[in-house]
Design an enzyme around this catalytic site. Structure first.
Site: not given
Ligand SMILES: Nc1nc2c(ncn2[C@@H]2O[C@H](COP(=O)(O)OP(=O)(O)O)[C@@H](O)[C@H]2O)c(=O)[nH]1
Ligand SMILES: C=C(OP(=O)(O)O)C(=O)O
Ligand SMILES: [Mn+2]
Length: 587
Positions: A364, A251, A254-255, A249, A227, A490-491, A397, A70, A278, A366, A207, A198-199
């Site tokens: 970045n 952070c 998704t996890n 984004s 968000h 994570f978990g 973060r 973005r 998201d 995807r 978005k 780009y997305g």
């Molecule tokens: N240290 C740590 N890293 C995490 C954790 N959850 C996600 N991440 C990392 O953060 C990055 C983005 O995570 P993602 O779930 O894709 O973020 P999104 O863009 O907010 O959906 C990835 O590199 C993950 O491995 C966590 O609980 N601890």
């Molecule tokens: C979907 C997007 O945002 P995010 O980084 O919040 O996933 C994006 O950048 O296109």
């Molecule tokens: Mn997002």
């Protein structure tokens, strides 16, 4: 298939007259249409076939190397009054913005196909859903929109019935960073995006519509467009609580949305259900609680770091029928990114992999995949009424200072906690990575109006306070002196979510501190986790002096929004600052 709706047909005709495409294709969303787009893109090189034995239905798209994220500096909110866009947005007057964009769009689709994409954000039969139409000259955008939204005939029928829709006009143009803008006209329910494929810049349902335009609509109509991920936590008794969480984004949304419980929790019978990763649209239901839908139908997730140890659910989800963008490939043509086993031979730009060129996959890079493929996809995600939200979580973060978890004492304090959110920047947007910036409610790049008015809108829900979710703040990203993460994440984040649910249900006392309530000794279940007590102390400590400085910085940040900042929010900031000051005297 033309439209029976006059306003839609007229707009399509106007756009065609301006952009002069060779033909117009109305998207019906069918499988046959998707397959034919894929075949066409394989021929043009827009898509590259991946190993169909290991990854059936999976393709790779390599974007222009200057078009990988973005572009916040080229993204504008064009309200009639500059003041209404707020200091959190770039602004141009609607007249100037239209003139600039229409000059770019003039003749830009010559010799190309113009696609008309009717889409619905949210379950097709939900009163909370909203529709839009994106016009684009990019088949890659069409294929992604089909996965990310309910696209095609059913959406068009709903639009014809309702008579109103968000208009999105997009062209990849020349992919020239000097001729690239993403413009929003919230009062006209219109988006114009030029020069990026780009997305977040090009899939306009995501978005641009579901956050920037929708946040502005939500303010006028009394709901919230956020968000946030949405996740359901089912305990061994079969009771499910839904949690909505806002992280910037990349952070961890998704996890967290796809979390796999630690072994001990699995044995006890805990389950986690993914509703969204998201975006979250919420509004008060008849019982006063907030009900949420995920307006999206797919995941546009960050690939790097996704692995069997971090997110096995995501890996399973993307094993088939997935479009990968800017990942690397292995010798046997499988998609690859940092964090996966094996090794890359070709990097994201199609060059032989050479570590001297940086990561093999773009940071970045995807995946685009249908949410239905997620093993933990919640049956409630398709529910027209949405799911009731028990807790709202903010986080980012923060390598230092901010504890693993704390709870705001009430709604107004929670709004302050969300407004004060800070996070290190990531690769999801162009610019420096790892710089701490304020990102209120993780909406800095996505709030379609003045942040001061946005905070006031959040505060306005206080009237039904007793039914509202509790608000928490988490930080999975605390680092020790050696620079390593202190919390396994994570978990194991489920341990923190369980404590939140215990708080919601009145089962945990917690320990009050000036910044909010933290878990009391023994309340976080850590029995089968290998973590030193000293590390836990560090993770949960409230550094009084550090927080006094933080509250000062938060105060300055709020002041930067001038007269539009609600006094209520400034009072909250002062209340917390004073509580910290009292503590300094007594300790
Ligand atoms: N240290 C740590 N890293 C995490 C954790 N959850 C996600 N991440 C990392 O953060 C990055 C983005 O995570 P993602 O779930 O894709 O973020 P999104 O863009 O907010 O959906 C990835 O590199 C993950 O491995 C966590 O609980 N601890
Ligand atoms: C979907 C997007 O945002 P995010 O980084 O919040 O996933 C994006 O950048 O296109
Ligand atoms: Mn997002």
């Amino acid at each position: 298939m033309a439209s029976k709706l006059e306003s839609l047909q007229r707009w399509v005709n106007e756009v065609a007259a301006l952009t002069r495409p060779a033909q117009i294709h109305w998207c019906d969303g069918s499988d046959a249409e998707y397959q034919s787009l894929v075949q066409q893109m394989l021929q043009t090189g827009d898509l590259i076939e991946l190993n169909q034995q290991t990854h059936p239905g999976c393709y790779l798209h390599r974007s222009n190397p200057s078009d990988v994220a973005r572009v916040e500096h080229l993204t504008f909110v064009c309200t009639p009054e500059e003041e209404d866009a707020g200091p959190n947005n770039h602004w141009l007057s609607p007249a100037d913005a239209h003139a600039r964009m229409d000059a770019l769009f003039e003749g830009c689709m010559e010799g190309r196909t113009m696609y008309v994409i009717p889409y619905c954000m949210g379950p097709i039969d939900s009163p909370l859903s909203r529709c839009g139409v994106e016009i684009t000259d990019s088949p890659y955008v069409v294929a992604n929109m089909r996965t990310m939204t309910r696209m095609g005939a059913a959406a068009q029928a709903r639009i014809e019935r309702e008579g109103s829709f968000v208009k999105g006009l997009h062209s990849t143009g020349e992919l020239d960073p000097e001729r690239r803008f993403i413009m929003h006209f919230p009062h006209e329910l219109t988006i114009k995006s030029y020069g990026s494929g780009y997305g977040g810049n090009a899939l306009l349902g995501k978005k641009c519509h579901a956050l920037r335009i929708a946040s502005s609509q939500a303010r006028n109509e009394g709901w919230l467009a956020e968000h946030m991920l949405i996740v359901g936590i089912e305990n061994p008794k079969g009771e499910t609580h839904y949690i909505a969480a806002a992280f910037p984004s990349a952070c961890g949304k998704t996890n967290l949305a796809m979390l796999i419980p630690p072994e001990g929790y699995r044995q006890e019978g805990w389950k986690v259900w993914t509703v969204g990763d998201d975006i979250c649209w919420m509004r008060p239901g008849a019982d006063g609680r907030l009900y949420a839908i995920n307006p999206e139908a797919g995941f546009f997730g960050v690939a790097p770091g996704t692995s069997t140890s971090s997110n096995p659910n995501a890996l399973e989800t993307i094993a088939r029928d997935t479009i990968f963008t800017n990942v690397a490939v292995t010798a046997d043509n499988q998609p690859w990114w940092e964090g996966l086993p094996g090794k890359p031979v070709t990097d994201w730009q199609g060059r032989p992999y050479d570590p001297a060129n940086g990561p093999a996959a773009h940071p970045n890079s995807r995946f685009t995949v249908s949410a239905k493929q997620c093993p933990t996809w919640s049956p409630k995600a398709e529910d027209a009424q949405g799911v009731p939200i028990s807790a709202i979580v903010f986080g980012g973060r923060r390598p230092s200072l901010v504890p693993l978890v704390f709870e705001a004492r009430d709604w107004a304090h929670g709004v302050l906690v969300g407004a004060a959110m800070g996070s290190e920047t990531t690769a999801a947007a162009t610019g420096a990575v790892g710089v701490l910036r304020r990102d209120s409610m993780a909406m800095k790049p996505f709030c379609g109006y003045h942040y001061g008015d946005y905070f006031a809108h959040w505060l306005s829900f206080e009237e039904q306070a007793d039914k509202l979710p509790k608000i928490f703040h988490v930080n999975w990203f605390r680092k020790g002196k050696d620079g390593a993460f202190l919390w396994p994440g994570f978990g194991d984040n489920l341990r923190v979510l369980e404590w939140m649910i215990d708080r919601v249900e009145g089962r945990a006392e917690g320990e009050a501190t000036p910044i909010g309530t933290v878990p009391a000794d023994g309340e976080l279940r850590l029995h089968d986790l290998d973590i030193a007590p000293a590390t836990m102390d560090e993770l949960l400590a409230v550094d009084q002096a550090g927080w006094q400085a933080e509250l000062g910085a938060i105060g300055e940040y709020l002041d930067s929004f001038g007269g539009r900042i609600p006094a209520r929010l400034q009072q909250e900031q002062q209340r917390v600052a004073q509580a910290l000051a009292r503590e300094a005297i007594t300790s």
